[in-house]
Design a protein around this motif. Structure first.
Motif, PDB file in Angstrom:
ATOM      1  N   THR A   4       0.601  -1.275   0.034  1.00 42.29           N
ATOM      2  CA  THR A   4       0.102  -0.125  -0.100  1.00 42.29           C
ATOM      3  C   THR A   4       0.909   1.063  -0.137  1.00 42.29           C
ATOM      4  N   GLY A   5       2.296   1.091   0.255  1.00 42.84           N
ATOM      5  CA  GLY A   5       3.016   2.459   0.519  1.00 42.84           C
ATOM      6  C   GLY A   5       2.980   3.160   1.772  1.00 42.84           C
ATOM      7  N   GLN A   6       2.127   2.473   2.500  1.00 43.73           N
ATOM      8  CA  GLN A   6       1.685   3.399   3.894  1.00 43.73           C
ATOM      9  C   GLN A   6       2.880   2.724   4.707  1.00 43.73           C
ATOM     10  N   PRO A   7       3.245   3.708   5.655  1.00 48.12           N
ATOM     11  CA  PRO A   7       4.362   3.455   6.576  1.00 48.12           C
ATOM     12  C   PRO A   7       3.790   2.721   7.768  1.00 48.12           C
ATOM     13  N   ARG A   8       4.360   1.549   8.284  1.00 49.20           N
ATOM     14  CA  ARG A   8       3.947   0.745   9.376  1.00 49.20           C
ATOM     15  C   ARG A   8       3.953   1.488  10.618  1.00 49.20           C
ATOM     16  N   LYS A   9       2.640   1.447  11.322  1.00 48.66           N
ATOM     17  CA  LYS A   9       2.528   2.182  12.617  1.00 48.66           C
ATOM     18  C   LYS A   9       2.734   1.345  13.768  1.00 48.66           C
ATOM     19  N   ARG A  10       3.385   1.832  14.712  1.00 47.54           N
ATOM     20  CA  ARG A  10       3.814   0.782  15.929  1.00 47.54           C
ATOM     21  C   ARG A  10       3.393   1.813  17.269  1.00 47.54           C
ATOM     22  N   GLY A  11       3.166   0.897  18.227  1.00 47.10           N
ATOM     23  CA  GLY A  11       2.976   1.319  19.590  1.00 47.10           C
ATOM     24  C   GLY A  11       1.685   2.379  19.682  1.00 47.10           C
ATOM     25  N   GLU A  12       1.868   3.556  20.422  1.00 48.16           N
ATOM     26  CA  GLU A  12       1.212   4.485  20.553  1.00 48.16           C
ATOM     27  C   GLU A  12       0.618   4.931  19.370  1.00 48.16           C
ATOM     28  N   GLN A  13       1.329   5.241  18.247  1.00 51.22           N
ATOM     29  CA  GLN A  13       0.947   5.558  17.066  1.00 51.22           C
ATOM     30  C   GLN A  13      -0.129   4.805  16.433  1.00 51.22           C
ATOM     31  N   ARG A  14       0.140   3.447  16.612  1.00 51.10           N
ATOM     32  CA  ARG A  14      -0.911   2.534  16.015  1.00 51.10           C
ATOM     33  C   ARG A  14      -2.104   2.559  16.751  1.00 51.10           C
ATOM     34  N   THR A  15      -2.156   2.738  18.200  1.00 53.58           N
ATOM     35  CA  THR A  15      -3.233   2.469  18.991  1.00 53.58           C
ATOM     36  C   THR A  15      -4.105   3.769  18.643  1.00 53.58           C
ATOM     37  N   ALA A  16      -3.443   4.733  18.560  1.00 54.05           N
ATOM     38  CA  ALA A  16      -3.968   6.110  18.358  1.00 54.05           C
ATOM     39  C   ALA A  16      -4.805   6.140  16.975  1.00 54.05           C
ATOM     40  N   PHE A  17      -4.134   5.635  15.801  1.00 49.36           N
ATOM     41  CA  PHE A  17      -4.706   5.468  14.584  1.00 49.36           C
ATOM     42  C   PHE A  17      -5.978   4.774  14.621  1.00 49.36           C
ATOM     43  N   ALA A  18      -5.895   3.352  15.248  1.00 43.82           N
ATOM     44  CA  ALA A  18      -6.748   2.546  15.316  1.00 43.82           C
ATOM     45  C   ALA A  18      -7.855   3.148  16.215  1.00 43.82           C
ATOM     46  N   GLU A  19      -7.728   3.869  17.058  1.00 38.66           N
ATOM     47  CA  GLU A  19      -9.034   4.731  17.808  1.00 38.66           C
ATOM     48  C   GLU A  19      -9.546   5.669  16.978  1.00 38.66           C
ATOM     49  N   ARG A  20      -8.909   6.328  16.220  1.00 39.52           N
ATOM     50  CA  ARG A  20      -9.577   7.190  15.135  1.00 39.52           C
ATOM     51  C   ARG A  20     -10.446   6.576  14.466  1.00 39.52           C
ATOM     52  N   LEU A  21      -9.845   5.095  13.740  1.00 41.39           N
ATOM     53  CA  LEU A  21     -10.770   4.554  12.725  1.00 41.39           C
ATOM     54  C   LEU A  21     -12.054   4.199  13.589  1.00 41.39           C
ATOM     55  N   ARG A  22     -11.809   3.508  14.776  1.00 40.25           N
ATOM     56  CA  ARG A  22     -12.993   3.105  15.587  1.00 40.25           C
ATOM     57  C   ARG A  22     -14.151   4.252  15.567  1.00 40.25           C
ATOM     58  N   THR A  23     -13.411   5.565  15.779  1.00 42.64           N
ATOM     59  CA  THR A  23     -14.569   6.834  15.982  1.00 42.64           C
ATOM     60  C   THR A  23     -15.330   6.842  14.746  1.00 42.64           C
ATOM     61  N   ASP A  24     -14.562   6.631  13.527  1.00 47.54           N
ATOM     62  CA  ASP A  24     -15.189   7.026  12.342  1.00 47.54           C
ATOM     63  C   ASP A  24     -16.144   5.717  11.914  1.00 47.54           C
ATOM     64  N   TYR A  25     -15.588   4.603  12.286  1.00 44.27           N
ATOM     65  CA  TYR A  25     -16.565   3.356  12.055  1.00 44.27           C
ATOM     66  C   TYR A  25     -17.897   3.523  12.866  1.00 44.27           C
ATOM     67  N   TYR A  26     -17.859   3.693  14.142  1.00 46.21           N
ATOM     68  CA  TYR A  26     -19.043   4.008  15.100  1.00 46.21           C
ATOM     69  C   TYR A  26     -19.856   5.131  14.525  1.00 46.21           C
ATOM     70  N   ALA A  27     -19.332   6.065  13.750  1.00 47.34           N
ATOM     71  CA  ALA A  27     -20.003   7.151  13.068  1.00 47.34           C
ATOM     72  C   ALA A  27     -20.721   6.562  11.903  1.00 47.34           C
ATOM     73  N   GLY A  28     -20.648   5.382  11.565  1.00 47.04           N
ATOM     74  CA  GLY A  28     -21.302   4.816  10.096  1.00 47.04           C
ATOM     75  C   GLY A  28     -20.378   4.444   8.867  1.00 47.04           C
ATOM     76  N   SER A  29     -19.016   4.768   8.981  1.00 48.80           N
ATOM     77  CA  SER A  29     -18.274   4.450   7.980  1.00 48.80           C
ATOM     78  C   SER A  29     -18.071   2.857   8.066  1.00 48.80           C
ATOM     79  N   SER A  30     -17.899   2.304   6.562  1.00 50.94           N
ATOM     80  CA  SER A  30     -17.646   0.867   6.688  1.00 50.94           C
ATOM     81  C   SER A  30     -16.220   0.604   6.738  1.00 50.94           C
TER      82      SER A  30
END
Length: 71
Positions: A4-30
């Motif tokens: 994908t060309g995306q840099p691999r996220k690790r540690g706190e950066q990965r968790t923060a990114f996943a939590e942002r995804l969760r917020t968007d998912y709960y807001a209705g994004s697939s």
């Protein structure tokens, strides 16, 4: 395997990114929409959501109801 060309996220950066995804998912994004927006694969986004305890919706959207009379 496609990169994908995306840099691999690790540690706190990965968790923060996943939590942002969760917020968007709960807001209705697939998951598919989140994958398209972020450039990550469907499987990666799904795994990120699960890693932060996201309760995933059932597949296939809502059940359709008949119009009118008895069902």
């Amino acid at each position: 395997m496609k990169s994908t060309g995306q840099p691999r996220k690790r540690g706190e950066q990965r968790t923060a990114f996943a939590e942002r995804l969760r917020t968007d998912y709960y807001a209705g994004s697939s998951i598919r929409n989140l994958a398209d927006r972020t450039g990550y694969s469907y499987g990666t986004v799904r795994n990120l959501l699960l890693s932060v305890g996201t309760k995933l919706r059932a597949r296939g959207g809502g059940k359709r109801r008949r119009k009118g009379g008895a069902q």
